[in-house]
Design an enzyme around this catalytic site. Structure first.
Site, PDB file in Angstrom:
ATOM      1  N   ASN A 133       0.788  -1.241   0.000  1.00 56.09           N
ATOM      2  CA  ASN A 133       0.000   0.000   0.000  1.00 56.09           C
ATOM      3  C   ASN A 133       0.823   1.296   0.000  1.00 56.09           C
ATOM      4  OD1 ASN A 133       0.705  -0.520   2.671  1.00 56.09           O
ATOM      5  ND2 ASN A 133      -1.137   0.449   3.473  1.00 56.09           N
ATOM      6  N   GLU A 188       4.785  -4.090  11.989  1.00 55.48           N
ATOM      7  CA  GLU A 188       3.876  -2.950  11.781  1.00 55.48           C
ATOM      8  C   GLU A 188       2.656  -3.528  11.088  1.00 55.48           C
ATOM      9  OE1 GLU A 188       4.424   0.103  12.831  1.00 55.48           O
ATOM     10  OE2 GLU A 188       6.510  -0.108  13.406  1.00 55.48           O
ATOM     11  N   CYS A 227      -3.019   1.692   6.660  1.00 55.20           N
ATOM     12  CA  CYS A 227      -3.135   0.979   7.934  1.00 55.20           C
ATOM     13  C   CYS A 227      -3.817   1.822   9.005  1.00 55.20           C
ATOM     14  CB  CYS A 227      -1.761   0.528   8.400  1.00 55.20           C
ATOM     15  SG  CYS A 227      -0.547   1.816   8.263  1.00 55.20           S
TER      16      CYS A 227
HETATM   17  P1  NAP Z   1       0.404  -9.013   3.568  1.00 58.24           P
HETATM   18  O1  NAP Z   1      -0.460  -9.823   2.694  1.00 58.24           O
HETATM   19  O2  NAP Z   1       0.570  -9.420   4.984  1.00 58.24           O
HETATM   20  O3  NAP Z   1       1.834  -8.952   2.847  1.00 58.24           O
HETATM   21  C1  NAP Z   1       2.895  -8.203   3.378  1.00 58.24           C
HETATM   22  C2  NAP Z   1       4.196  -8.816   2.916  1.00 58.24           C
HETATM   23  O4  NAP Z   1       4.354 -10.105   3.513  1.00 58.24           O
HETATM   24  C3  NAP Z   1       4.259  -9.034   1.404  1.00 58.24           C
HETATM   25  O5  NAP Z   1       5.555  -8.778   0.950  1.00 58.24           O
HETATM   26  C4  NAP Z   1       3.930 -10.507   1.297  1.00 58.24           C
HETATM   27  O6  NAP Z   1       4.392 -11.110   0.109  1.00 58.24           O
HETATM   28  C5  NAP Z   1       4.674 -11.041   2.499  1.00 58.24           C
HETATM   29  N1  NAP Z   1       4.271 -12.382   2.909  1.00 58.24           N
HETATM   30  C6  NAP Z   1       3.105 -13.038   2.681  1.00 58.24           C
HETATM   31  N2  NAP Z   1       3.152 -14.278   3.227  1.00 58.24           N
HETATM   32  C7  NAP Z   1       4.371 -14.414   3.811  1.00 58.24           C
HETATM   33  C8  NAP Z   1       5.014 -15.439   4.546  1.00 58.24           C
HETATM   34  N3  NAP Z   1       4.410 -16.604   4.799  1.00 58.24           N
HETATM   35  N4  NAP Z   1       6.275 -15.226   4.991  1.00 58.24           N
HETATM   36  C9  NAP Z   1       6.895 -14.057   4.769  1.00 58.24           C
HETATM   37  N5  NAP Z   1       6.338 -13.041   4.070  1.00 58.24           N
HETATM   38  C10 NAP Z   1       5.086 -13.202   3.604  1.00 58.24           C
HETATM   39  O7  NAP Z   1      -0.052  -7.483   3.599  1.00 58.24           O
HETATM   40  P2  NAP Z   1      -0.469  -6.541   2.380  1.00 58.24           P
HETATM   41  O8  NAP Z   1      -1.808  -6.991   1.900  1.00 58.24           O
HETATM   42  O9  NAP Z   1       0.634  -6.387   1.406  1.00 58.24           O
HETATM   43  O10 NAP Z   1      -0.586  -5.140   3.135  1.00 58.24           O
HETATM   44  C11 NAP Z   1      -1.716  -4.762   3.836  1.00 58.24           C
HETATM   45  C12 NAP Z   1      -1.550  -4.920   5.328  1.00 58.24           C
HETATM   46  O11 NAP Z   1      -0.416  -4.189   5.763  1.00 58.24           O
HETATM   47  C13 NAP Z   1      -2.714  -4.334   6.093  1.00 58.24           C
HETATM   48  O12 NAP Z   1      -3.059  -5.193   7.158  1.00 58.24           O
HETATM   49  C14 NAP Z   1      -2.171  -3.015   6.615  1.00 58.24           C
HETATM   50  O13 NAP Z   1      -2.817  -2.506   7.744  1.00 58.24           O
HETATM   51  C15 NAP Z   1      -0.768  -3.394   6.896  1.00 58.24           C
HETATM   52  N6  NAP Z   1       0.073  -2.185   6.960  1.00 58.24           N
HETATM   53  C16 NAP Z   1       0.551  -1.771   8.181  1.00 58.24           C
HETATM   54  C17 NAP Z   1       1.305  -0.602   8.267  1.00 58.24           C
HETATM   55  C18 NAP Z   1       1.872  -0.124   9.575  1.00 58.24           C
HETATM   56  O14 NAP Z   1       2.828   0.653   9.552  1.00 58.24           O
HETATM   57  N7  NAP Z   1       1.355  -0.547  10.721  1.00 58.24           N
HETATM   58  C19 NAP Z   1       1.561   0.134   7.113  1.00 58.24           C
HETATM   59  C20 NAP Z   1       1.038  -0.325   5.904  1.00 58.24           C
HETATM   60  C21 NAP Z   1       0.307  -1.485   5.841  1.00 58.24           C
HETATM   61  P3  NAP Z   1       3.354 -11.433  -1.098  1.00 58.24           P
HETATM   62  O15 NAP Z   1       2.836 -10.124  -1.559  1.00 58.24           O
HETATM   63  O16 NAP Z   1       4.217 -12.131  -2.057  1.00 58.24           O
HETATM   64  O17 NAP Z   1       2.272 -12.306  -0.521  1.00 58.24           O
END
Ligand code: NAP
Length: 481
Positions: free
Chosen positions: A157, A253, A288
């Site tokens: 994002n 995060e 987020c």
């Molecule tokens: P996500 O699906 O959890 O993916 C995040 C990262 O983790 C991606 O690079 C993903 O790779 C990787 N990943 C997936 N499965 C994994 C595994 N088993 N082992 C290691 N890495 C793995 O999250 P998203 O959909 O990209 O992002 C949205 C989420 O991020 C929301 O929940 C949002 O709130 C959170 N977020 C939090 C913050 C903060 O600062 N608190 C900021 C921004 C976003 P792939 O894409 O290849 O699956």
């Protein structure tokens, strides 16, 4: 769809561009257009990247702070020169509206700038050892040493600035990085690798491996040479990864269902309403700290809803590359369907759709729901879509209890004219950051940022991330006097 001519990208390992055994098509979430062919890293590629990072560790650790700062300054300057190109990459691969993408690039420039500045401010302290009997004639000081190889795993994002929040402080502190960007937004990370190469990043100090996290994630998280995992993404993935990381340092995060409270007597100015609209619908709600829940005092409720719905109707849906677009496609068709299902479930349990709720292509109309029960998914889980609920409250205490009745705790906002109410709320809200007279969707890049509960732990914001990415070492000199 037919494969059109597209760029075939490469992995960036040990300062070299490596062809992958396999590539996978990257398509625009908005139009389905083929954007590039992305390398699918194997576990062996990940191991090679970790080995390259490990080999670069000593060089980076011994590099003077002003040299590390200079590399980061150059990265910042190149981003500034190529800002339009960078924004277009973000808009194409993530469907972030171009004006918002330009804002992300402006922040990325600053994040690397802050990292460069912080590289020169990594201090220790001296200790009064003689405060304890037996401490006489001893001089002691602490230093902060780089932790070692860092695995950085990032979400879709904010594909440039959230990468900057990991690569910037890691390099500032003298740590090599293996970066695994989200599968839908690899081009932003590949762009950074090109920028870093041009900026003079030493070989192996930054490595970029693209491919599915579920396939290569474990190789990063369980390797003993990796000393820290810094993860931004969903709670499910983050918690799973933490459970596998053993004694490595981990920062998470994660997500939230952030809320803003509107107290009685607050003037509902167009600015206040438009701040709340920005909080709810910016980047299609895929932030987020997006405003997902609004709790409005009963005395202001009808006026707030009517003004909010009116401004929501003014939002323009469309192509992310069109500067007039406010809201574009969600990151995947699955997410459109999921959000729609959650809206329908809320309606079945008695909620009213004040505006929106329909799907157009891969876009979901900005949606306002009223009278939503607290236990439906759209209230208690993270929707990550352009959907906001507005409920009535009869006191700030009631609203604070509702905000806290959540598995998450990232940031919360409260608008009030009463300093005592504001300060009580600041004390009582169970979150990582409280915004008084503002929405929770607020971040500048040097502030400490992070959550409690399922929103994660550890803080980002350059100075704070550097603390996480360094180990304190104590040195005691016995002067034998
Ligand atoms: P996500 O699906 O959890 O993916 C995040 C990262 O983790 C991606 O690079 C993903 O790779 C990787 N990943 C997936 N499965 C994994 C595994 N088993 N082992 C290691 N890495 C793995 O999250 P998203 O959909 O990209 O992002 C949205 C989420 O991020 C929301 O929940 C949002 O709130 C959170 N977020 C939090 C913050 C903060 O600062 N608190 C900021 C921004 C976003 P792939 O894409 O290849 O699956």
């Amino acid at each position: 769809m037919a494969i059109q001519h597209s760029n075939i990208e490469k992995l960036f390992i040990n300062g070299e561009w490596i062809e992958a055994e396999q590539v996978s098509p990257l398509q625009s979430p908005y139009s389905g257009e083929l954007l590039a062919e992305i390398p699918v890293a194997t576990v062996k590629d990940v191991k090679n990247a970790i080995a390259a990072a490990e080999a670069a560790r000593k060089k980076l650790r011994n590099m003077a702070a002003h040299e590390r700062a200079a590399i980061l300054e150059r990265i910042s300057a190149i981003f500034a020169e190529r800002a339009d190109e960078a924004a277009e990459i973000i808009a194409k691969e993530s469907a972030k509206p171009i004006t918002t993408a330009k804002g992300e690039v402006a922040r990325t420039i600053l994040t690397y700038k802050f990292a460069a500045e912080e590289a020169k401010r990594i201090y220790g302290e001296t200790l009064p050892m003689d405060a304890a009997p037996g401490g006489e004639n001893r001089f002691a000081y602490t230093i902060r040493e780089p932790i070692g190889v860092i695995a950085a795993i990032t979400p879709f994002n904010f594909p440039m600035n959230l990468v900057a929040h990991k690569v910037g402080p890691a390099i500032a502190a003298g740590n090599p990085v293996v970066l695994k960007p989200a599968s839908q937004t690899p081009l932003s990370a590949i762009f950074l690798a090109k920028v870093a190469e041009e900026a003079g990043m030493p070989k192996g100090a930054l490595n970029v491996v693209t491919g599915r996290g579920s396939v290569i994630g474990d190789a990063l998280v369980t390797d003993d040479r990796v000393k820290m995992v810094t993860f931004t993404g969903s709670p499910a993935v983050g918690i799973g990864l933490r459970n596998k990381a053993g004694l490595k340092r981990v920062t998470l995060e994660l997500g939230s269902n952030s809320a803003v409270i509107i107290d009685e007597g607050v003037t509902l100015t167009p600015t206040l309403i438009s701040r709340c609209i920005t909080g709810a619908f910016s980047n299609q709600g895929q932030v987020c700290i997006s405003v997902q829940r609004v709790y409005v005092h009963v005395s202001q409720y009808d006026e707030f809803v009517s003004k909010f719905v009116e401004q929501t109707k003014q939002l323009t849906l469309g192509d992310p590359l069109d500067p007039n677009t406010d809201v574009s496609a969600l990151i995947s068709a699955n997410d459109v369907d999921r959000a729609k299902r959650w809206i329908d479930d809320a309606v079945t349990s008695g909620a009213l759709v004040a505006v929106g709720g329909e799907i157009i292509g891969n876009m979901l109309q900005p949606t306002v729901l009223l009278n939503v029960k607290n236990d439906v998914k759209i209230s208690c889980q993270e929707v990550f879509a352009p959907v906001v609920i507005i409920n009535k409250i009869s006191s700030v205490e009631e609203a604070v209890a509702l905000v806290n009745d959540s598995a998450y705790g990232l940031q919360a906002g409260i608008f009030t004219n009463n300093i005592h109410v504001a300060m009580d709320a600041a004390e009582d809200l169970e979150v990582g950051g409280v915004l008084i007279n503002d929405i929770p969707t607020y971040r500048v890049d040097h502030m400490p940022y992070g959550g409690v509960k399922n929103s994660g732990f550890g803080r980002e914001g350059l100075k704070y991330a550097i603390e996480e990415m360094t180990e304190m070492k104590l040195v005691i000199i016995n002067r034998n006097k």
